[in-house]
Design a protein around this motif. Structure first.
Motif: not given
Length: 876
Positions: A379, A382, A386
């Motif tokens: 991830h 992301d 984020n």
């Protein structure tokens, strides 16, 4: 015959490949280095060995680089390994630059953030064995490092490490690791094997080193905090711990209710994602007994892992079931509580019982650590984007109940302590501004020099949480039933603890502000300290530090016994008058400069009401049970330059060969917050803490915990010695729970009004309460008339008319209403008008009952003076 260029190049490539393979194969596994398998029964590596192994691995592999991030209290280096591909390690500065840019949307637009998230690498941090007796993670760290650099993982290590930089701290309590291993090795093969050390596993804090993560008293805390929120800015942080032995084999998130409301939802989504992936991977490896959603709440307690949440970092706590240090244990199935024996949705695969070994902990922690690294790699983009988005929300989004700013007025009772608070905020990454001109906010006029903490900043959640007042939710086991207690603190509001005026302002305001890189301490006037006498203000904690330093140099000193006006200034009772002798004149300027103190110069003090002061000889009791409150008291003494000696059981009660005369050696003896039975020890024939007879088996088990020289307490002989000490003019200071000892053994004219009250009627878990103070009496000197006190299993004292040889004075009491300032309080009526601090006189001496944690974790600066005044009692 001359070789062709093609053959030459081929040979060169083959040679390089051979050398690279040779270097890889030369990487030493930890079991070969240590001479035993990591986690082997009754075998431990100490910090010296762990550090040496990491140094060797860094020499052998291009995939690991070592850093020294700080130094422990006892001057051990704290190391951190960065593990990734060689290409990533060569560009660490670039990856850190990217995370710094992603942290601040004010300088990084969204389009650039997307590009940076694609280019950057996920940075993750694993910290091990902060609690040194929870030793498995420090052992595991060596095998984890080896597995990562050699590709011994359940994922494609090359692929994942191409996207992840792993930061691994083998122990952020190296002093404690060494203590625990030394103690364990000393007693292996004896009846004391695996028993507790009789002292703290951190020089000052013991278990409480995991409650220092917003105050930063300890150098170990500061070292890791710098990695987390200043230098490296990891997106995920895992802190690995251990818990009790009979329940789940491992706790991993999600956490249980209640959540701290200020934390961003994406933090919780990230925590749950990582925790769920850990659970999945642990199950794949056949590791049972993993629980989530129990015991450990999402309410902040100032710990290493959960402070990450307040900085928009995915903070993960793991808690593995303990063995007896490195000694295996066997658990019968019937010894496992039903809640950890039956399947539940938060506990889908119970552990059946049986043998449990240190190696089992290592296996569980290896899988959860590798799982987190794998999740970060899968991830990566992301996570980084984020990370940016959460900081953007912190700066731009106004959350429910969010104030515009907190204002710390320039005019304070204790300016050095106020500036200390601002330094603490900055250490946690908070942006602080200072007003260059007067301004109006919330309908109030603030002077130039006031400080402003705006909530619209990257670490909004952290700043907001530290400065606001907490309201813990009223959670019950069932409607009308007992309260569900928090894991630890219900409150921590920093301005209240430190006695600093701080106003919450909801509406936006205009002010000419300058962002501070460093807290500006005012320059000490060059010409102060020129009078025949100098006067130190008792409202300022640093004045006490100065007083101790000057008394050490044999300065002649007094304390004022009433509030007086001197040179148009109101000088509070208890202020220090120092005769400015030639010796004082030599040390005073440097002392005032160091402490940022201003003084009043006086030519004549004959008209001032005052009492003489001498340098006190102080003893601090240290039981053989590793009391964190005693450790924090030592920290406060050392931090403030207060001379003292540590007293153990025999120092108080004496021995067969030597009787004690405590008054000949001490003026003040301090007992930190501790259980009565720990201080005195169980009476013969009784179980500690109970009144019944003790069975031979129970006695054998109790004595087997530690060697006999560390058993028991001061006994009746010690009580008698302390009585003689007070009778002859000594001062006995009892902090919080130790007040029960003074009440029980000395007949102090007070009792704890909370004794025996059911939790459904009264409950106050580590909260901040309002007290009213008589600051014209010696123990209250320098305090405001209304103050905030930390209530930690504390007392509510009823005093009564004493016998002829006693007297008492209530110094601080709870008000008639509105007792709670921050936290959670049920049953306010059980506190109203009860005493919190009482000064009693018995014969020639005194017993001071301080029924609160006035020096709680070296955080409660606002109530330090109760203890400091007991040490510097005028006329002693």
């Amino acid at each position: 015959m001359k070789k062709s260029p093609v053959i030459t190049r081929t040979l060169l490539v083959l040679t390089l490949v051979f050398l690279a393979a040779g270097r890889l194969s030369a990487q030493t596994p930890p079991d070969k280095f240590l001479g035993h398998k990591v986690g082997e029964d009754r075998k431990l590596a100490d910090y010296t060995q762990i550090k040496a192994y990491f140094e060797k691995l860094a020499q052998e592999s291009p995939k690991i680089k070592l850093f020294t991030i700080g130094e422990s209290v006892l001057k051990k280096p704290i190391i951190m390994a960065a593990i990734s591909t060689p290409e990533n390690l060569a560009k660490l500065d670039r990856w850190k630059e990217i995370t710094r840019k992603l942290r601040d949307s004010r300088v990084t637009p969204m389009d650039e953030a997307r590009k940076l998230a694609k280019e950057g690498k996920a940075i993750v941090l694993i910290t091990c064995s902060l609690h040194a007796t929870e030793i498995a993670a420090s052992q595991m760290s060596m095998e984890l490092a080896y597995d990562l650099v050699t590709g011994k993982t359940f994922f494609d290590a090359g692929k994942i490490l191409n996207d992840v930089v792993v930061l691994l701290v083998p122990s952020h309590n190296p002093d404690g690791n060494q203590m625990v291993v030394d103690w364990y090795r000393k007693y292996v093969g004896t009846q004391y094997e695996g028993g507790n050390m009789p002292w703290l596993y951190h020089h000052y804090a013991g278990h409480d080193n995991n409650r220092d993560w917003y105050m930063f008293n300890l150098p170990e805390t500061r070292a890791v905090t710098k990695v987390l929120y200043h230098d490296w800015l990891p997106q995920i942080h895992v802190d690995e711990h251990q818990q009790g032995s009979n329940g789940a084999r491992l706790f991993i998130p999600p956490f249980m209710d209640p959540p701290l409301p200020n934390i961003q939802p994406m933090v919780w989504r990230g925590v749950n994602l990582v925790g769920t992936e850990m659970g999945y991977d642990l199950q794949k490896h056949g590791l049972s007994g993993v629980v989530n959603g129990r015991s450990y709440t999402a309410w902040w307690i100032g710990a290493c892992d959960d402070t990450s949440w307040l900085h928009n970092v995915i903070g993960i706590l793991s808690e593995a079931a303990s063995v007896r240090t490195a000694t295996p244990i066997n658990i019968e199935p019937n010894e496992i509580p039903t809640s950890y024996y039956e399947k539940r949705m938060d506990f889908v695969d119970p552990w059946p019982g049986g043998w449990w070994r240190l190696r089992d902990l290592v296996d569980y922690e290896l899988v959860l650590s590798k799982s987190m690294i794998k999740t970060a790699g899968l991830h990566k983009e992301d996570l980084l984007f984020n990370f940016y988005q959460m900081y953007k929300n912190s700066i731009e989004k106004v959350d429910k109940g969010q104030p515009y700013a907190f204002v710390i007025p320039a005019l304070q009772r204790d300016t050095p302590t106020t500036l200390k608070m601002l330094e603490v905020l900055q250490m946690g990454g908070v942006e602080v501004h200072q007003a260059k001109a007067d301004f109006v906010a919330g309908g109030r006029l603030y002077g130039a020099g006031s400080f402003v903490v705006k909530t619209a900043q990257p670490y909004k959640t952290y700043a907001w949480t530290l400065l606001e007042k907490q309201k813990y939710p009223d959670m019950r086991q069932y409607p009308g039933g007992p309260p569900v207690p928090p894991y630890d603190n219900a409150a921590w509001t920093l301005p209240l603890q430190m006695g600093v005026a701080c106003d919450e302002v909801d509406e936006a305001f205009e002010a000419k502000l300058e962002k501070l890189d460093k807290v500006p301490y005012p320059k000490v006037p060059a010409k102060q300290g020129q009078g025949a006498y100098v006067l130190l203000n008792s409202q300022v904690n640093a004045s006490y530090t100065a007083a101790f330093a000057l008394l050490k140099d044999k300065a002649e000193m007094w304390r004022t016994t009433a509030t007086v006006k001197v040179k148009d200034a109101d000088v509070p009772a208890g202020s220090f008058i120092v005769k400015n002798s030639a010796e004082v004149g030599k040390s005073l300027p440097a002392l005032l400069d160091k402490l940022h103190l201003t003084v009043l110069d006086l030519d004549d003090v004959a008209a001032l009401q005052k009492a003489s002061l001498k340098s006190p000889r102080i003893g601090l009791f240290q039981s053989w049970r590793g009391n964190a409150d005693e450790g924090w008291t030592r920290y406060v003494f050392d931090d403030m330059g207060i001379p003292f000696k540590t007293l153990h059981n025999d120092d108080i009660k004496g021995t067969k060969d030597k009787k004690t005369d405590l008054r000949a050696d001490y003026d003040v003896i301090v007992f930190a917050d501790e259980n009565v039975n720990t201080i005195k020890g169980p009476r013969p024939g009784a179980t500690p803490g109970a009144g019944g007879a003790e069975s031979p088996m129970a006695r054998m088990f109790r004595q087997g915990a530690v060697p006999p020289e560390y058993e028991g307490g001061i006994g009746q002989e010690g009580v008698d010695a302390l009585k003689a000490f007070v009778e002859k003019g000594g001062i006995l200071v009892a902090l919080n729970g130790a007040s029960e000892f003074a009440i029980a053994e000395f007949g102090v004219p007070a009792r704890n009004a909370l004794t025996g009250i059911d939790r459904t009627k009264f409950f106050c878990p580590t909260s901040i309460l309002r007290i009213l103070v008589d600051n014209e009496t010696p123990i209250g000197y320098g305090m405001p008339k209304e103050a905030a006190a930390m209530f930690v299993n504390s007392l509510a004292l009823d005093t009564f008319s004493p016998s002829y040889d006693w007297d008492r004075k209530v110094v601080a009491a709870y008000p008639e209403d509105e007792v709670l300032l921050s936290g959670w309080l049920l049953g306010e009526e059980y506190l109203t008008r009860k005493a919190a601090v009482v000064d009693t006189k018995w014969k020639a001496g005194r017993i001071i009952l301080i029924g609160i944690r006035c020096q709680n974790r070296a955080q409660a600066h606002g109530t330090y003076k109760f203890l400091l005044n007991a040490l510097l009692y005028p006329g002693m």
